[in-house]
Write a protein that holds these residues in place. Structure first.
Motif, PDB file in Angstrom:
ATOM      1  N   LEU A  38       0.819  -1.211   0.000  1.00 49.47           N
ATOM      2  CA  LEU A  38       0.000   0.000   0.000  1.00 49.47           C
ATOM      3  C   LEU A  38       0.859   1.270   0.000  1.00 49.47           C
ATOM      4  O   LEU A  38       0.600   2.199  -0.772  1.00 49.47           O
ATOM      5  CB  LEU A  38      -0.952   0.005   1.195  1.00 49.47           C
ATOM      6  CG  LEU A  38      -1.901   1.193   1.280  1.00 49.47           C
ATOM      7  CD1 LEU A  38      -2.808   1.249   0.045  1.00 49.47           C
ATOM      8  CD2 LEU A  38      -2.732   1.112   2.544  1.00 49.47           C
ATOM      9  N   ALA A  39       1.882   1.311   0.854  1.00 52.28           N
ATOM     10  CA  ALA A  39       2.744   2.502   0.915  1.00 52.28           C
ATOM     11  C   ALA A  39       3.517   2.679  -0.391  1.00 52.28           C
ATOM     12  O   ALA A  39       3.672   3.803  -0.880  1.00 52.28           O
ATOM     13  CB  ALA A  39       3.706   2.390   2.094  1.00 52.28           C
ATOM     14  N   ALA A  40       3.983   1.580  -0.972  1.00 51.18           N
ATOM     15  CA  ALA A  40       4.710   1.661  -2.239  1.00 51.18           C
ATOM     16  C   ALA A  40       3.796   2.182  -3.339  1.00 51.18           C
ATOM     17  O   ALA A  40       4.172   3.078  -4.111  1.00 51.18           O
ATOM     18  CB  ALA A  40       5.271   0.291  -2.613  1.00 51.18           C
ATOM     19  N   ALA A  41       2.593   1.637  -3.422  1.00 54.14           N
ATOM     20  CA  ALA A  41       1.646   2.070  -4.450  1.00 54.14           C
ATOM     21  C   ALA A  41       1.282   3.540  -4.256  1.00 54.14           C
ATOM     22  O   ALA A  41       1.218   4.296  -5.237  1.00 54.14           O
ATOM     23  CB  ALA A  41       0.390   1.200  -4.405  1.00 54.14           C
ATOM     24  N   THR A  42       1.076   3.943  -3.020  1.00 55.08           N
ATOM     25  CA  THR A  42       0.718   5.330  -2.735  1.00 55.08           C
ATOM     26  C   THR A  42       1.827   6.281  -3.165  1.00 55.08           C
ATOM     27  O   THR A  42       1.558   7.325  -3.769  1.00 55.08           O
ATOM     28  CB  THR A  42       0.405   5.517  -1.242  1.00 55.08           C
ATOM     29  OG1 THR A  42      -0.673   4.642  -0.890  1.00 55.08           O
ATOM     30  CG2 THR A  42       0.027   6.950  -0.920  1.00 55.08           C
ATOM     31  N   SER A  43       3.076   5.935  -2.877  1.00 57.26           N
ATOM     32  CA  SER A  43       4.177   6.829  -3.258  1.00 57.26           C
ATOM     33  C   SER A  43       4.313   6.907  -4.775  1.00 57.26           C
ATOM     34  O   SER A  43       4.522   7.988  -5.331  1.00 57.26           O
ATOM     35  CB  SER A  43       5.494   6.399  -2.606  1.00 57.26           C
ATOM     36  OG  SER A  43       5.893   5.125  -3.038  1.00 57.26           O
ATOM     37  N   ILE A  44       4.157   5.779  -5.468  1.00 61.06           N
ATOM     38  CA  ILE A  44       4.229   5.791  -6.929  1.00 61.06           C
ATOM     39  C   ILE A  44       3.099   6.638  -7.504  1.00 61.06           C
ATOM     40  O   ILE A  44       3.309   7.466  -8.395  1.00 61.06           O
ATOM     41  CB  ILE A  44       4.195   4.351  -7.493  1.00 61.06           C
ATOM     42  CG1 ILE A  44       5.496   3.623  -7.146  1.00 61.06           C
ATOM     43  CG2 ILE A  44       3.964   4.349  -8.997  1.00 61.06           C
ATOM     44  CD1 ILE A  44       5.462   2.130  -7.411  1.00 61.06           C
ATOM     45  N   LEU A  45       1.884   6.445  -6.989  1.00 61.24           N
ATOM     46  CA  LEU A  45       0.732   7.204  -7.480  1.00 61.24           C
ATOM     47  C   LEU A  45       0.886   8.699  -7.235  1.00 61.24           C
ATOM     48  O   LEU A  45       0.582   9.515  -8.110  1.00 61.24           O
ATOM     49  CB  LEU A  45      -0.553   6.700  -6.830  1.00 61.24           C
ATOM     50  CG  LEU A  45      -1.010   5.303  -7.219  1.00 61.24           C
ATOM     51  CD1 LEU A  45      -2.177   4.866  -6.351  1.00 61.24           C
ATOM     52  CD2 LEU A  45      -1.386   5.249  -8.676  1.00 61.24           C
ATOM     53  N   CYS A  46       1.355   9.067  -6.056  1.00 60.28           N
ATOM     54  CA  CYS A  46       1.507  10.490  -5.728  1.00 60.28           C
ATOM     55  C   CYS A  46       2.531  11.171  -6.629  1.00 60.28           C
ATOM     56  O   CYS A  46       2.291  12.260  -7.137  1.00 60.28           O
ATOM     57  CB  CYS A  46       1.905  10.671  -4.265  1.00 60.28           C
ATOM     58  SG  CYS A  46       0.543  10.396  -3.131  1.00 60.28           S
ATOM     59  N   VAL A  47       3.668  10.511  -6.833  1.00 58.69           N
ATOM     60  CA  VAL A  47       4.704  11.127  -7.663  1.00 58.69           C
ATOM     61  C   VAL A  47       4.259  11.188  -9.118  1.00 58.69           C
ATOM     62  O   VAL A  47       4.296  12.242  -9.747  1.00 58.69           O
ATOM     63  CB  VAL A  47       6.051  10.378  -7.524  1.00 58.69           C
ATOM     64  CG1 VAL A  47       7.046  10.859  -8.568  1.00 58.69           C
ATOM     65  CG2 VAL A  47       6.618  10.570  -6.129  1.00 58.69           C
ATOM     66  N   ARG A  48       3.822  10.066  -9.661  1.00 56.16           N
ATOM     67  CA  ARG A  48       3.487   9.999 -11.095  1.00 56.16           C
ATOM     68  C   ARG A  48       2.240  10.797 -11.450  1.00 56.16           C
ATOM     69  O   ARG A  48       2.184  11.390 -12.522  1.00 56.16           O
ATOM     70  CB  ARG A  48       3.299   8.549 -11.528  1.00 56.16           C
ATOM     71  CG  ARG A  48       4.565   7.787 -11.556  1.00 56.16           C
ATOM     72  CD  ARG A  48       5.382   8.204 -12.744  1.00 56.16           C
ATOM     73  NE  ARG A  48       6.767   7.877 -12.491  1.00 56.16           N
ATOM     74  CZ  ARG A  48       7.790   8.499 -13.034  1.00 56.16           C
ATOM     75  NH1 ARG A  48       7.588   9.486 -13.848  1.00 56.16           N
ATOM     76  NH2 ARG A  48       9.009   8.151 -12.767  1.00 56.16           N
ATOM     77  N   THR A  49       1.256  10.819 -10.574  1.00 59.49           N
ATOM     78  CA  THR A  49       0.008  11.495 -10.912  1.00 59.49           C
ATOM     79  C   THR A  49       0.017  12.950 -10.470  1.00 59.49           C
ATOM     80  O   THR A  49      -0.265  13.845 -11.256  1.00 59.49           O
ATOM     81  CB  THR A  49      -1.191  10.769 -10.275  1.00 59.49           C
ATOM     82  OG1 THR A  49      -1.191   9.423 -10.730  1.00 59.49           O
ATOM     83  CG2 THR A  49      -2.500  11.429 -10.662  1.00 59.49           C
ATOM     84  N   PHE A  50       0.327  13.189  -9.220  1.00 58.37           N
ATOM     85  CA  PHE A  50       0.172  14.532  -8.691  1.00 58.37           C
ATOM     86  C   PHE A  50       1.426  15.387  -8.853  1.00 58.37           C
ATOM     87  O   PHE A  50       1.348  16.502  -9.367  1.00 58.37           O
ATOM     88  CB  PHE A  50      -0.292  14.485  -7.237  1.00 58.37           C
ATOM     89  CG  PHE A  50      -1.587  13.751  -7.092  1.00 58.37           C
ATOM     90  CD1 PHE A  50      -2.748  14.272  -7.635  1.00 58.37           C
ATOM     91  CD2 PHE A  50      -1.649  12.518  -6.472  1.00 58.37           C
ATOM     92  CE1 PHE A  50      -3.953  13.588  -7.555  1.00 58.37           C
ATOM     93  CE2 PHE A  50      -2.845  11.827  -6.376  1.00 58.37           C
ATOM     94  CZ  PHE A  50      -3.995  12.365  -6.918  1.00 58.37           C
ATOM     95  N   ALA A  51       2.579  14.885  -8.435  1.00 56.37           N
ATOM     96  CA  ALA A  51       3.794  15.693  -8.540  1.00 56.37           C
ATOM     97  C   ALA A  51       4.126  15.987  -9.996  1.00 56.37           C
ATOM     98  O   ALA A  51       4.383  17.136 -10.362  1.00 56.37           O
ATOM     99  CB  ALA A  51       4.967  14.998  -7.856  1.00 56.37           C
ATOM    100  N   VAL A  52       4.098  14.970 -10.827  1.00 54.45           N
ATOM    101  CA  VAL A  52       4.482  15.179 -12.220  1.00 54.45           C
ATOM    102  C   VAL A  52       3.371  15.890 -12.991  1.00 54.45           C
ATOM    103  O   VAL A  52       3.585  16.960 -13.559  1.00 54.45           O
ATOM    104  CB  VAL A  52       4.871  13.848 -12.899  1.00 54.45           C
ATOM    105  CG1 VAL A  52       5.116  14.040 -14.375  1.00 54.45           C
ATOM    106  CG2 VAL A  52       6.102  13.249 -12.230  1.00 54.45           C
TER     107      VAL A  52
END
Length: 197
Positions: A38-52
């Protein structure tokens, strides 16, 4: 560079990527998020979707074009597409590591459901994304956008399907190679995204 040019959205995106990347990788208490599905998926989603996506869009609108950012169809498509594609990447990344995850007691989806099921779930999700993108293309009022959205996503769908069916699911090297191929598909979408209308 973001600090030098004075763009708060760009600086925020880079800092978010740095902190989430550190939390994902560093072996310190409460960190090394890649141990938790869950934490890994959340970090990937946050960076790829929101940060980028979101921060870079905000940077271009406010800092480069000097205009207020507005919610547009391409922005919504980009956010939804990268969110779902990043979900696939987050699910897929654990398939090659299923033996290690089992050994260390990490309950990834690949451990719980089995690598074959997760592999095909990811392929079907990507196919659904490509179908949705083609439907968006059909709905475009611009003929050039229709043509590019439909033809590009149809081609990507066929390539994905062929590659998935030729992947040996018993070979860790083949699964890892397919995972890297999924990343290439992800980056190809950045070439198609500007044509969403």
């Amino acid at each position: 560079m973001a600090w030098m040019i004075g763009s708060p959205p760009l600086l925020g995106a880079l800092l978010m990527g740095f902190f989430l990347g550190t939390a994902y990788s560093v072996d310190l208490p409460f960190l090394r998020w890649k141990r938790s599905a869950l934490a890994a998926a959340t970090s990937i989603l946050c960076v790829r979707t929101f940060a980028v996506q979101l921060a870079f869009y905000q940077h271009m609108q406010s800092f480069v074009y000097k205009r207020p950012a507005v919610v547009t169809k391409p922005l919504i498509f980009g956010l939804a597409f990268t969110f779902l594609f990043s979900t696939v990447i987050a699910l897929f990344k654990d398939i090659p590591d299923v033996e290690g995850d089992q050994y260390f007691g990490i309950q990834s989806f690949s451990v719980r459901l089995g690598p074959k099921r997760v592999f095909w779930l990811c392929v079907y999700l990507l196919q659904a994304l490509y179908c949705a993108a083609m439907i968006l293309g059909v709905a475009s009022p611009f003929m050039w956008s229709k043509f590019l959205m439909i033809s590009a996503h149809a081609l990507l769908s066929v390539i994905l399907w062929g590659r998935a069916h030729s992947t040996d699911l018993k070979s860790k090297a083949a699964i890892t190679s397919f995972y890297m191929f999924v990343w290439k598909l992800f980056y190809v979408e950045y070439l198609v995204l500007p044509f969403v209308r």
